[in-house]
Design an enzyme around this catalytic site. Structure first.
Site, PDB file in Angstrom:
ATOM      1  N   SER A 188      -2.353  -1.369   0.847  1.00 23.32           N
ATOM      2  CA  SER A 188      -3.363  -0.520   1.483  1.00 23.32           C
ATOM      3  C   SER A 188      -4.746  -0.885   0.961  1.00 23.32           C
ATOM      4  O   SER A 188      -4.931  -1.096  -0.247  1.00 23.32           O
ATOM      5  CB  SER A 188      -3.070   0.952   1.180  1.00 23.32           C
ATOM      6  OG  SER A 188      -4.059   1.792   1.723  1.00 23.32           O
ATOM      7  N   CYS A 193      -1.291  13.256  -1.459  1.00 20.02           N
ATOM      8  CA  CYS A 193      -0.664  12.959  -0.165  1.00 20.02           C
ATOM      9  C   CYS A 193      -0.298  14.227   0.592  1.00 20.02           C
ATOM     10  O   CYS A 193       0.452  14.174   1.545  1.00 20.02           O
ATOM     11  CB  CYS A 193       0.574  12.097  -0.371  1.00 20.02           C
ATOM     12  SG  CYS A 193       1.768  12.816  -1.506  1.00 20.02           S
ATOM     13  N   ASN A 250       3.253   5.781  -8.086  1.00 15.63           N
ATOM     14  CA  ASN A 250       1.882   6.262  -7.937  1.00 15.63           C
ATOM     15  C   ASN A 250       1.526   7.370  -8.907  1.00 15.63           C
ATOM     16  O   ASN A 250       0.343   7.595  -9.186  1.00 15.63           O
ATOM     17  CB  ASN A 250       1.642   6.734  -6.494  1.00 15.63           C
ATOM     18  CG  ASN A 250       2.704   7.692  -6.004  1.00 15.63           C
ATOM     19  OD1 ASN A 250       3.892   7.423  -6.102  1.00 15.63           O
ATOM     20  ND2 ASN A 250       2.285   8.828  -5.477  1.00 15.63           N
ATOM     21  N   THR A 275       0.954   4.101   5.409  1.00 15.34           N
ATOM     22  CA  THR A 275       1.952   4.995   6.002  1.00 15.34           C
ATOM     23  C   THR A 275       2.448   4.442   7.331  1.00 15.34           C
ATOM     24  O   THR A 275       3.655   4.449   7.617  1.00 15.34           O
ATOM     25  CB  THR A 275       1.375   6.402   6.176  1.00 15.34           C
ATOM     26  OG1 THR A 275       1.095   6.959   4.891  1.00 15.34           O
ATOM     27  CG2 THR A 275       2.352   7.316   6.909  1.00 15.34           C
TER      28      THR A 275
END
Length: 388
Positions: free
Chosen positions: A204, A331, A156, A73
């Protein structure tokens, strides 16, 4: 007797790999600051640079172009900037273009104002509409600055692989820059920054078995970069200030090395698990909707809807049976809401969908148990004629 838990939510976060844990413990024993010139500092710096090399190798890029951040992020907010620099020369970005299925970290627009962001449509299949991308870029106001496009390589929720190389050709034809969110692709697809045509990648650690709280920006070269988001000292070549999180970076590097090896064999095994699971789902509930099943997907993801079953109800039902899965993306601090991905695909987002995502340590026995639980949940729905 307690129910044995089965973890099938790898897209939300992957369990920490043993090699990553060991690397972190080793790093935590080092007292030095990686910016210090004494022996202790140099030892810490060696761990950071070894990890930088491993992350670069994972995505087919030079380690010199890897910048560590505190998360994907943060990496997105770093790259989604109206001001870039080529060396010391500023370059203005006039507008940001993002697809309708992007992760909230991208959809929020980073440092762009809401009226500076345009949305690229997707097809009902869940694939980005390259015609929509072209139309937006053809009408871009070049006097305002360059266009910046941000797209994900793998969605995702659905696991669908997006046509990034084709999109890159369109973006560069119109003089723009392309940021690619490769968070769900790293460790699941062979990656090459050059082959994708991306100007920047985002990945990530915790999606590939590394620790939470560490991400990376990978650039095509060293000259073009956005204005720093985090300012202060000169760490990360001035692109991201603050003393490096050596332990997390070391864990990231170890996970990257693990994921770079045996990718094809690992994916084959995971795909076999996923396909067997989906075949059993269809047998148990012929009306189940599996999104993206006819599109190219990463091997580990199954995003499905059982008519008559709300996503939140289904997630709770699976959890009570010992199976951890997700109702879309993780999220929103555990909140289960309408899927913007389903909305973009023209589906009724209010119905919701469930996501099973597998990993390298998923076993046949776990798939057997997931099939058993799915059949039970689907059967309850049919017996009651309403949500389970």
């Amino acid at each position: 007797m307690a129910i044995e838990r089965i973890y099938l939510d790898w897209n939300a976060t992957a369990p920490l790999l043993g090699c990553a844990r060991d690397a972190m413990i080793e790093a935590l024993s080092l007292p030095g600051n990686p910016s210090s010139v004494h022996a202790e500092g140099r030892s810490a710096r060696t761990l950071v640079e070894n990890a930088r090399r491993a992350v670069g190798t994972l995505v087919g890029a030079s380690p010199a172009t890897v910048t560590f951040t505190a998360s994907a992020t943060e990496a997105a907010n770093h790259l989604l900037s109206p001001v870039y620099r080529m060396g010391r020369s500023p370059i203005s970005i006039g507008r940001l273009y993002v697809s309708a299925i992007e992760h909230p970290a991208i959809r929020s627009g980073g440092r762009f104002a809401a009226d500076q962001i345009s949305e690229i449509a997707v097809k009902p299949s869940g694939v980005i509409d390259l015609g929509s991308l072209t139309a937006h870029l053809m009408t871009h106001d070049v006097t305002s600055g360059l266009p910046l496009v941000a797209l994900m390589l793998v969605n995702n929720e659905t696991g669908i692989v997006q046509p990034i190389a084709e999109a890159a050709a369109i973006v560069h034809k119109h003089g723009g820059l392309l940021v690619v969110d490769a968070v769900q692709a790293a460790g699941r697809l062979p990656l090459s920054l050059d082959a994708l045509g991306a100007d920047f990648l985002i990945i990530s650690a915790h999606k590939i078995g590394g620790p939470k709280g560490i991400g990376a920006v990978i650039a095509r070269g060293e000259a073009l970069m956005p204005d720093p988001l985090v300012r202060g000292g000169g760490q990360e070549k001035g692109h991201r200030a603050g003393t490096e999180n050596v332990a997390a970076i070391a864990g990231f590097g170890a996970a990257a090395r693990f994921m770079a090896e045996g990718l094809e064999i690992r994916n084959g095994e995971i795909a076999a698990h996923r396909d067997r699971l989906e075949q059993a789902m269809v047998s148990a509930a012929p009306d189940v909707l599996i999104y993206g099943r006819n599109e190219q997907r990463v091997a580990n993801t199954s995003f499905f809807h059982l008519p008559g079953l709300k996503a939140e109800t289904g997630q709770i039902a699976f959890d009570l049976e010992g199976v951890a899965l997700s109702a879309g993306a993780a999220c929103s601090s555990g909140k289960v809401g309408a899927s913007h991905v389903l909305t973009a695909m023209g589906e009724d987002a209010a119905i919701g969908a469930l996501r099973l995502s597998l990993g390298p340590s998923t076993t046949d026995a776990e798939i057997d148990r997931a099939i058993e639980v799915f059949s039970k949940v689907a059967g309850r729905r049919k017996l009651s004629g309403q949500a389970a």
